[in-house]
Motif scaffolding. Structure first.
Motif, mmCIF file in Angstrom:
data_model
loop_
_atom_site.group_PDB
_atom_site.id
_atom_site.type_symbol
_atom_site.label_atom_id
_atom_site.label_comp_id
_atom_site.label_asym_id
_atom_site.label_seq_id
_atom_site.Cartn_x
_atom_site.Cartn_y
_atom_site.Cartn_z
ATOM 1 N N ARG A 19 -8.978 -2.545 -7.212
ATOM 2 C CA ARG A 19 -9.616 -1.236 -7.188
ATOM 3 C C ARG A 19 -10.508 -1.043 -8.414
ATOM 4 O O ARG A 19 -11.599 -0.455 -8.312
ATOM 5 C CB ARG A 19 -8.549 -0.148 -7.128
ATOM 6 C CG ARG A 19 -9.099 1.277 -7.009
ATOM 7 C CD ARG A 19 -7.955 2.266 -6.813
ATOM 8 N NE ARG A 19 -7.030 2.236 -7.956
ATOM 9 C CZ ARG A 19 -5.817 2.794 -7.926
ATOM 10 N NH1 ARG A 19 -5.377 3.380 -6.823
ATOM 11 N NH2 ARG A 19 -5.043 2.739 -8.996
ATOM 12 N N GLU A 20 -10.082 -1.557 -9.554
ATOM 13 C CA GLU A 20 -10.823 -1.339 -10.795
ATOM 14 C C GLU A 20 -11.888 -2.402 -11.051
ATOM 15 O O GLU A 20 -12.852 -2.149 -11.786
ATOM 16 C CB GLU A 20 -9.847 -1.307 -11.977
ATOM 17 C CG GLU A 20 -8.854 -0.149 -11.916
ATOM 18 C CD GLU A 20 -7.874 -0.177 -13.072
ATOM 19 O OE1 GLU A 20 -8.338 -0.235 -14.232
ATOM 20 O OE2 GLU A 20 -6.652 -0.158 -12.822
ATOM 21 N N THR A 42 -6.272 -8.825 0.920
ATOM 22 C CA THR A 42 -7.358 -7.861 0.738
ATOM 23 C C THR A 42 -8.668 -8.552 0.384
ATOM 24 O O THR A 42 -9.728 -8.216 0.933
ATOM 25 C CB THR A 42 -7.002 -6.860 -0.395
ATOM 26 O OG1 THR A 42 -5.735 -6.274 -0.114
ATOM 27 C CG2 THR A 42 -8.062 -5.770 -0.512
ATOM 28 N N LEU A 91 -3.225 -4.498 -6.340
ATOM 29 C CA LEU A 91 -4.118 -3.511 -5.726
ATOM 30 C C LEU A 91 -4.877 -2.720 -6.786
ATOM 31 O O LEU A 91 -6.059 -2.400 -6.603
ATOM 32 C CB LEU A 91 -3.317 -2.565 -4.829
ATOM 33 C CG LEU A 91 -2.675 -3.194 -3.584
ATOM 34 C CD1 LEU A 91 -1.970 -2.126 -2.752
ATOM 35 C CD2 LEU A 91 -3.706 -3.926 -2.732
ATOM 36 N N GLU A 92 -4.218 -2.408 -7.886
ATOM 37 C CA GLU A 92 -4.900 -1.690 -8.969
ATOM 38 C C GLU A 92 -6.029 -2.526 -9.565
ATOM 39 O O GLU A 92 -7.114 -2.015 -9.861
ATOM 40 C CB GLU A 92 -3.900 -1.293 -10.060
ATOM 41 C CG GLU A 92 -2.994 -0.142 -9.665
ATOM 42 C CD GLU A 92 -2.060 0.261 -10.799
ATOM 43 O OE1 GLU A 92 -2.248 -0.214 -11.938
ATOM 44 O OE2 GLU A 92 -1.136 1.059 -10.531
ATOM 45 N N GLU A 131 -13.872 -4.883 -8.689
ATOM 46 C CA GLU A 131 -14.121 -5.391 -7.342
ATOM 47 C C GLU A 131 -14.609 -6.835 -7.334
ATOM 48 O O GLU A 131 -14.355 -7.574 -6.379
ATOM 49 C CB GLU A 131 -15.147 -4.491 -6.634
ATOM 50 C CG GLU A 131 -14.627 -3.079 -6.352
ATOM 51 C CD GLU A 131 -15.647 -2.224 -5.628
ATOM 52 O OE1 GLU A 131 -16.777 -2.714 -5.418
ATOM 53 O OE2 GLU A 131 -15.320 -1.078 -5.275
ATOM 54 N N GLN A 183 0.835 -1.207 0.000
ATOM 55 C CA GLN A 183 0.000 0.000 0.000
ATOM 56 C C GLN A 183 0.870 1.258 0.000
ATOM 57 O O GLN A 183 0.577 2.235 -0.703
ATOM 58 C CB GLN A 183 -0.928 -0.012 1.219
ATOM 59 C CG GLN A 183 -1.993 -1.095 1.151
ATOM 60 C CD GLN A 183 -2.748 -1.281 2.469
ATOM 61 O OE1 GLN A 183 -2.201 -0.989 3.543
ATOM 62 N NE2 GLN A 183 -3.962 -1.780 2.392
#
Length: 405
Positions: free
Chosen positions: A169-170, A197, A165-166, A172, A13
């Motif tokens: 985020r894009e 996550t 993580l990207e 879900e 992060q």
């Protein structure tokens, strides 16, 4: 025995925050074509559109940003088959540090030129990554630079994990993520980020069949090496995977599969032709595995396209080979009577069938050619296999003894 894990979700992060404005948040595109072929919702995470042409700048920058002034003054050194080289060279340039990169002697010329273009000194040594790595260690011990490992470094792993993580985020509701695997830096970072996550999301790895060290390691839950790493996917041709990456992979990655070079090459061609994307061998293995049924295809599946730094000569060979396999290029041989008009008659039959002649060879004095005849070899561009079969059938009906070369 699997060692301790030295990367935390917090590290990834923090890396993501540090990379804002430094790297691209690359596109995550749904492909209707590949979705239909794979039988799922197929998405492509396009790291081939990243700065320097691959994901490697993420880990390289995250590592170099942690160096103090004295370490930067001494410079950095790395070993790479190409993509890590460009990532380190670019990140070092941003940090004002001198970079020395040791690359295998067979590294694609485009990657060597690009690495020098970022200001790095390039040293060519060895035939594969592992031999270049040994030479880089020798130079590092003599020069005192900071070694930036291509995958077996916690800061590098954290940087690569920002890809995961990207994706979350894009998208879900992503079901699974398919990742190329060489030494394991990319998949270990992605797997840790994703599983910490959204633990329900599956993470699958793909290796080239000719370089399966991490596949073997995952299967046996112990770090394994291979004597040779022979594959067109030079970016993942690794004989000795990382122990730091393996510890994460063994815990978090759901499974690893292998794919052969033929499937990789055909996928590169499909990406170029269907999606207008230039992708290198290592970058295509994830989608190749999905399209060839090697990984589970359920729900929304993301294939990480890890890089696009492919040598133009390799592209040319892949295109030619792909056209032959698809029946769109064929080379035939036949005999014609050695007199005026005979060659014209043969070519007229071919022209009437709407095939395009791309080269022709005509010889009447070759040892095995009977007196009074000539051998003719013709390279043809055709529509597909059915068109090729139509041409062969028609020529035979016209009395030609045709052989496909």
């Amino acid at each position: 025995m699997v060692g301790p894990i030295g990367v935390r979700l917090k590290d990834i992060q923090e890396a993501l925050a540090a990379l804002q404005g430094v790297v691209h948040a690359t596109p995550l595109d749904r492909s209707r074509t590949f979705s239909a072929m794979a039988g799922c919702d197929a998405y492509l995470k396009l790291e081939n559109m990243q700065k320097t042409g691959s994901f490697k700048i993420r880990g390289a920058y995250n590592k170099i940003r942690t160096l103090n002034a004295a370490e930067r003054a001494h410079g950095v050194i790395a070993a790479s088959a190409g993509n890590h080289a460009q990532g380190v060279a670019s990140a070092a340039s941003m940090a004002g540090a001198k970079a020395t990169i040791v690359m295998p002697e067979a590294a694609p010329l485009a990657k060597i030129i690009a690495t020098r273009g970022y200001g790095a000194e390039v040293v060519l040594s060895g035939t594969v990554y592992d031999e270049a790595y040994e030479r880089a260690l020798e130079l590092q011990q003599a020069g005192g630079q900071t070694f930036i490992h291509a995958f077996n470094d916690n800061a590098v792993i954290a940087g690569q994990g920002t890809v995961g993580l990207e994706i979350l985020r894009e998208l879900e509701d992503v079901s699974s993520i398919v990742v190329p695997v060489g030494g394991g830096g990319l998949i270990s970072g992605i797997a840790l980020a994703v599983k910490e996550t959204a633990p329900h999301v599956k993470v699958y790895g793909v290796q080239a069949q000719g370089a399966p060290a991490m596949y073997m390691s995952k299967r046996s839950h112990a770090l394994k090496t291979v004597p040779d790493a022979v594959t067109m996917a030079d970016g993942i041709a690794v004989k000795v995977p990382g122990d730091l990456t393996f510890a994460i992979i063994d815990k978090y990655v759901d499974d690893i599969f292998v794919i052969d070079d033929e499937a990789i090459a055909s996928t590169i061609l499909m990406l170029l032709e269907r999606a207008k994307l230039m992708v290198e061998g290592a970058g295509a293995v994830s989608l190749a595995a999905l399209l060839h049924g090697k990984v589970p295809a359920q729900g929304k599946v993301v294939s990480v396209i890890s890089g696009g730094n492919i040598d133009v000569n390799m592209i040319s060979r892949i295109i030619e080979r792909g056209l032959v396999k698809a029946g769109r290029r064929v080379k035939i041989s036949t005999m014609v009577v050695d007199r005026p008009g005979a060659l014209h008659r043969l070519l007229s039959v071919i022209a009437a069938l709407r095939a395009n002649v791309i080269h022709i060879y005509h010889d009447r004095v070759e040892r095995n050619v009977p007196i009074g005849q000539s051998i003719v070899e013709v390279g043809l561009e055709t529509r597909d296999t059915l068109h090729t079969e139509e041409i062969l059938s028609t020529l035979r009906k016209e009395g030609y003894n045709v052989e496909v070369l």
